[in-house]
Design an enzyme around this catalytic site. Structure first.
Site, PDB file in Angstrom:
ATOM      1  N   THR A   1      15.536  57.749  49.272  1.00 33.09           N
ATOM      2  CA  THR A   1      16.580  58.026  48.287  1.00 33.09           C
ATOM      3  C   THR A   1      16.238  57.324  46.980  1.00 33.09           C
ATOM      4  O   THR A   1      15.551  56.303  46.976  1.00 33.09           O
ATOM      5  CB  THR A   1      17.975  57.567  48.772  1.00 33.09           C
ATOM      6  OG1 THR A   1      18.960  57.987  47.818  1.00 33.09           O
ATOM      7  CG2 THR A   1      18.051  56.054  48.915  1.00 33.09           C
TER       8      THR A   1
ATOM      9  N   LYS B   1      23.690  54.274  47.224  1.00 30.38           N
ATOM     10  CA  LYS B   1      23.451  54.456  48.673  1.00 30.38           C
ATOM     11  C   LYS B   1      22.657  53.289  49.232  1.00 30.38           C
ATOM     12  O   LYS B   1      22.954  52.785  50.314  1.00 30.38           O
ATOM     13  CB  LYS B   1      22.654  55.744  48.924  1.00 30.38           C
ATOM     14  CG  LYS B   1      23.490  56.954  49.168  1.00 30.38           C
ATOM     15  CD  LYS B   1      22.608  58.137  49.551  1.00 30.38           C
ATOM     16  CE  LYS B   1      23.369  59.434  49.372  1.00 30.38           C
ATOM     17  NZ  LYS B   1      22.582  60.608  49.728  1.00 30.38           N
TER      18      LYS B   1
ATOM     19  N   ASP C   1      21.862  62.777  53.984  1.00 25.43           N
ATOM     20  CA  ASP C   1      22.393  63.769  53.061  1.00 25.43           C
ATOM     21  C   ASP C   1      23.882  63.812  53.343  1.00 25.43           C
ATOM     22  O   ASP C   1      24.312  63.877  54.498  1.00 25.43           O
ATOM     23  CB  ASP C   1      21.756  65.143  53.259  1.00 25.43           C
ATOM     24  CG  ASP C   1      22.044  66.042  52.066  1.00 25.43           C
ATOM     25  OD1 ASP C   1      21.824  65.589  50.923  1.00 25.43           O
ATOM     26  OD2 ASP C   1      22.502  67.188  52.254  1.00 25.43           O
TER      27      ASP C   1
ATOM     28  N   PHE D   1      31.790  55.253  44.689  1.00 24.75           N
ATOM     29  CA  PHE D   1      31.121  56.099  43.695  1.00 24.75           C
ATOM     30  C   PHE D   1      31.363  57.559  44.051  1.00 24.75           C
ATOM     31  O   PHE D   1      31.958  57.874  45.074  1.00 24.75           O
ATOM     32  CB  PHE D   1      29.619  55.772  43.629  1.00 24.75           C
ATOM     33  CG  PHE D   1      28.884  55.936  44.943  1.00 24.75           C
ATOM     34  CD1 PHE D   1      28.186  57.110  45.231  1.00 24.75           C
ATOM     35  CD2 PHE D   1      28.880  54.926  45.896  1.00 24.75           C
ATOM     36  CE1 PHE D   1      27.514  57.264  46.436  1.00 24.75           C
ATOM     37  CE2 PHE D   1      28.204  55.069  47.104  1.00 24.75           C
ATOM     38  CZ  PHE D   1      27.515  56.245  47.376  1.00 24.75           C
TER      39      PHE D   1
ATOM     40  N   TYR E   1      32.732  60.988  44.738  1.00 28.89           N
ATOM     41  CA  TYR E   1      34.054  61.592  44.947  1.00 28.89           C
ATOM     42  C   TYR E   1      35.065  60.613  45.559  1.00 28.89           C
ATOM     43  O   TYR E   1      36.180  61.012  45.890  1.00 28.89           O
ATOM     44  CB  TYR E   1      33.916  62.824  45.868  1.00 28.89           C
ATOM     45  CG  TYR E   1      33.059  63.923  45.281  1.00 28.89           C
ATOM     46  CD1 TYR E   1      33.560  64.780  44.294  1.00 28.89           C
ATOM     47  CD2 TYR E   1      31.748  64.122  45.712  1.00 28.89           C
ATOM     48  CE1 TYR E   1      32.784  65.795  43.750  1.00 28.89           C
ATOM     49  CE2 TYR E   1      30.953  65.132  45.175  1.00 28.89           C
ATOM     50  CZ  TYR E   1      31.474  65.964  44.192  1.00 28.89           C
ATOM     51  OH  TYR E   1      30.706  66.963  43.655  1.00 28.89           O
TER      52      TYR E   1
END
Length: 198
Positions: free
Chosen positions: A8, A13, A70, A153, A155
């Site tokens: 990533t 994340k 994901d 972060f 939504y």
């Protein structure tokens, strides 16, 4: 210590997963830390397919075990959108504040359970011998009527979790990580790691 490349470029994340990995004897190394800065095309139609695509690509490039996730938001009123397109929804460079307002506006006529939504996360670990392990987690909620909370972060400010009476954007990182889609998927993945790295 076992080293795993985390496929990533999303530092939020990385921070979140590292916090959840504390005390676990595995070092997660973001791909950017080893000089890999490539855009891996996510051509899958599910979170799981995309996670596998990303982990496979980094495993092949490095010859090391690779982990990818994901994840995204599924809004039932919008037929599951933005789903696998969560990061690219309304354009990749569109601020989440704008994306969140757009979703709230789209649901202006939705009441109660019609506002149901969930965060979903698939994690994939790919090994140099071609083995693939996947895990999946979700957290159910409702789309709030306004953005609330500055934590998290993406939504987070619009996913209201009724049993906690707050959005994931209002939760402390510790609480969110203990109940989140990513937290649930990672707990399963830790069991995989224990089994595979005995």
């Amino acid at each position: 210590m076992i080293k795993i490349i985390f496929a990533t470029t999303n530092m939020n994340k990385v921070r979140e997963v590292n916090m959840m990995m504390e005390g676990f004897d595995v070092e997660l190394v973001p791909m950017t830390d080893i000089g890999i800065d490539v855009e891996i095309e996510e051509t899958g139609t599910t979170f799981e397919e995309n996670a596998i695509i990303k982990a496979k690509a980094i495993c092949e490039m490095t010859g090391e075990v690779a982990l990818a996730d994901d994840s995204g938001l599924e809004v039932d009123y919008l037929d599951g959108a933005p789903g696998v397109y969560s990061a690219r929804f309304l354009g990749e460079d569109t601020p989440y504040e704008v994306k969140n307002d757009y979703i709230i506006e789209k649901l202006k006529d939705a009441k109660g359970k019609e506002r149901s939504a969930r965060f979903a996360c698939a994690m994939a670990m790919v090994f140099p011998n071609g083995d693939v392990e996947t895990c999946y987690g979700t957290i159910e909620g409702l789309i709030s009527y306004e953005q609330r909370g500055k934590n998290g972060f993406g939504y987070d400010p619009i996913v209201y979790v009724p049993e906690y009476e707050m959005t994931t954007g209002e939760m402390t990182p510790q609480l969110k990580n203990s109940i989140s889609h990513r937290g649930k998927a990672l707990e399963q993945m830790k069991e995989v790691m224990k089994r595979r790295f005995k």
